[in-house]
Motif scaffolding. Structure first.
Motif, PDB file in Angstrom:
ATOM      1  N   PHE A   1       0.783  -1.257  -0.014  1.00  0.00           N
ATOM      2  CA  PHE A   1       0.068  -0.080   0.028  1.00  0.00           C
ATOM      3  C   PHE A   1       0.844   1.334   0.022  1.00  0.00           C
ATOM      4  O   PHE A   1       2.029   1.245   0.219  1.00  0.00           O
ATOM      5  N   PHE A   2       0.165   2.349  -0.233  1.00  0.00           N
ATOM      6  CA  PHE A   2       0.945   3.743  -0.440  1.00  0.00           C
ATOM      7  C   PHE A   2      -0.011   4.643   0.024  1.00  0.00           C
ATOM      8  O   PHE A   2      -1.380   4.779  -0.231  1.00  0.00           O
ATOM      9  N   ASN A   3       0.396   5.447   1.078  1.00  0.00           N
ATOM     10  CA  ASN A   3      -0.408   6.477   1.652  1.00  0.00           C
ATOM     11  C   ASN A   3       0.425   7.763   1.406  1.00  0.00           C
ATOM     12  O   ASN A   3       1.161   8.127   2.380  1.00  0.00           O
ATOM     13  N   GLU A  47       3.129   7.535  11.240  1.00  0.00           N
ATOM     14  CA  GLU A  47       2.296   6.618  10.186  1.00  0.00           C
ATOM     15  C   GLU A  47       3.115   6.061   8.964  1.00  0.00           C
ATOM     16  O   GLU A  47       4.067   6.693   8.519  1.00  0.00           O
ATOM     17  N   VAL A  48       2.805   4.917   8.612  1.00  0.00           N
ATOM     18  CA  VAL A  48       3.672   4.234   7.668  1.00  0.00           C
ATOM     19  C   VAL A  48       3.145   4.782   6.255  1.00  0.00           C
ATOM     20  O   VAL A  48       2.193   4.908   6.024  1.00  0.00           O
ATOM     21  N   ARG A  49       4.136   5.223   5.384  1.00  0.00           N
ATOM     22  CA  ARG A  49       3.823   5.905   3.955  1.00  0.00           C
ATOM     23  C   ARG A  49       3.732   4.875   3.057  1.00  0.00           C
ATOM     24  O   ARG A  49       2.723   4.865   2.065  1.00  0.00           O
ATOM     25  N   LEU A  50       4.593   3.750   3.014  1.00  0.00           N
ATOM     26  CA  LEU A  50       4.853   2.959   1.862  1.00  0.00           C
ATOM     27  C   LEU A  50       5.014   1.592   2.508  1.00  0.00           C
ATOM     28  O   LEU A  50       5.939   1.392   3.339  1.00  0.00           O
ATOM     29  N   SER A  51       4.333   0.556   2.455  1.00  0.00           N
ATOM     30  CA  SER A  51       4.760  -0.855   2.502  1.00  0.00           C
ATOM     31  C   SER A  51       4.611  -1.802   1.503  1.00  0.00           C
ATOM     32  O   SER A  51       3.588  -1.646   0.477  1.00  0.00           O
ATOM     33  N   VAL A  52       5.639  -2.526   1.191  1.00  0.00           N
ATOM     34  CA  VAL A  52       5.626  -3.556   0.128  1.00  0.00           C
ATOM     35  C   VAL A  52       6.049  -5.017   0.405  1.00  0.00           C
ATOM     36  O   VAL A  52       7.053  -5.086   1.086  1.00  0.00           O
ATOM     37  N   LYS A  53       5.421  -6.057  -0.114  1.00  0.00           N
ATOM     38  CA  LYS A  53       5.692  -7.239   0.188  1.00  0.00           C
ATOM     39  C   LYS A  53       6.750  -7.692  -0.901  1.00  0.00           C
ATOM     40  O   LYS A  53       6.555  -8.039  -1.949  1.00  0.00           O
ATOM     41  N   GLU A  54       8.050  -7.235  -0.536  1.00  0.00           N
ATOM     42  CA  GLU A  54       9.076  -7.488  -1.555  1.00  0.00           C
ATOM     43  C   GLU A  54       9.084  -8.977  -2.343  1.00  0.00           C
ATOM     44  O   GLU A  54       9.431  -8.975  -3.353  1.00  0.00           O
ATOM     45  N   ASP A  55       9.113  -9.875  -1.417  1.00  0.00           N
ATOM     46  CA  ASP A  55       9.256 -11.265  -1.826  1.00  0.00           C
ATOM     47  C   ASP A  55       7.986 -11.640  -2.950  1.00  0.00           C
ATOM     48  O   ASP A  55       8.353 -12.190  -4.182  1.00  0.00           O
ATOM     49  N   ARG A  56       6.885 -11.022  -2.723  1.00  0.00           N
ATOM     50  CA  ARG A  56       5.689 -11.265  -3.615  1.00  0.00           C
ATOM     51  C   ARG A  56       5.903 -10.261  -4.835  1.00  0.00           C
ATOM     52  O   ARG A  56       5.655 -10.750  -5.963  1.00  0.00           O
ATOM     53  N   VAL A  57       6.451  -9.229  -4.691  1.00  0.00           N
ATOM     54  CA  VAL A  57       6.708  -8.399  -5.734  1.00  0.00           C
ATOM     55  C   VAL A  57       7.737  -9.119  -7.042  1.00  0.00           C
ATOM     56  O   VAL A  57       7.662  -9.238  -8.133  1.00  0.00           O
ATOM     57  N   ALA A  58       8.683  -9.434  -6.277  1.00  0.00           N
ATOM     58  CA  ALA A  58       9.925 -10.128  -6.895  1.00  0.00           C
ATOM     59  C   ALA A  58       9.292 -11.337  -7.632  1.00  0.00           C
ATOM     60  O   ALA A  58       9.675 -11.506  -8.926  1.00  0.00           O
TER      61      ALA A  58
END
Length: 83
Positions: A38-40, A47-58
């Protein structure tokens, strides 16, 4: 063709985006295969601005998914923050 793109959520004047893997022919707010982060853009303070599941994106990039321009920028930003 698979694409990784942003899907807008949130309320009026308070945007919130999810990074989704979907077929490029689907509408932006339509069905998706998987949510990979997600991106806020209006996050403040703790607050968290950016969260990425790096393993799934890869994984999705390895099977041929193409990120949108903005998602590619966000992925670079996330990699830089993780390093």
């Amino acid at each position: 063709m698979l694409t990784i793109r942003l899907a807008r959520g949130g309320s009026k004047k308070r945007p919130f985006y999810t990074l989704t893997v979907t077929d490029s022919r689907n509408p932006v707010t339509g069905s998706h295969i998987e949510q990979v982060g997600f991106f806020n853009p209006i996050a403040r303070g703790q607050e968290v601005r950016l969260s990425v599941k790096e393993d799934r994106v890869a994984h999705w990039l390895s099977v041929g998914a193409q990120p949108s321009e903005r998602v590619a920028q966000l992925l670079k930003q996330a990699a830089k923050a993780a390093a």
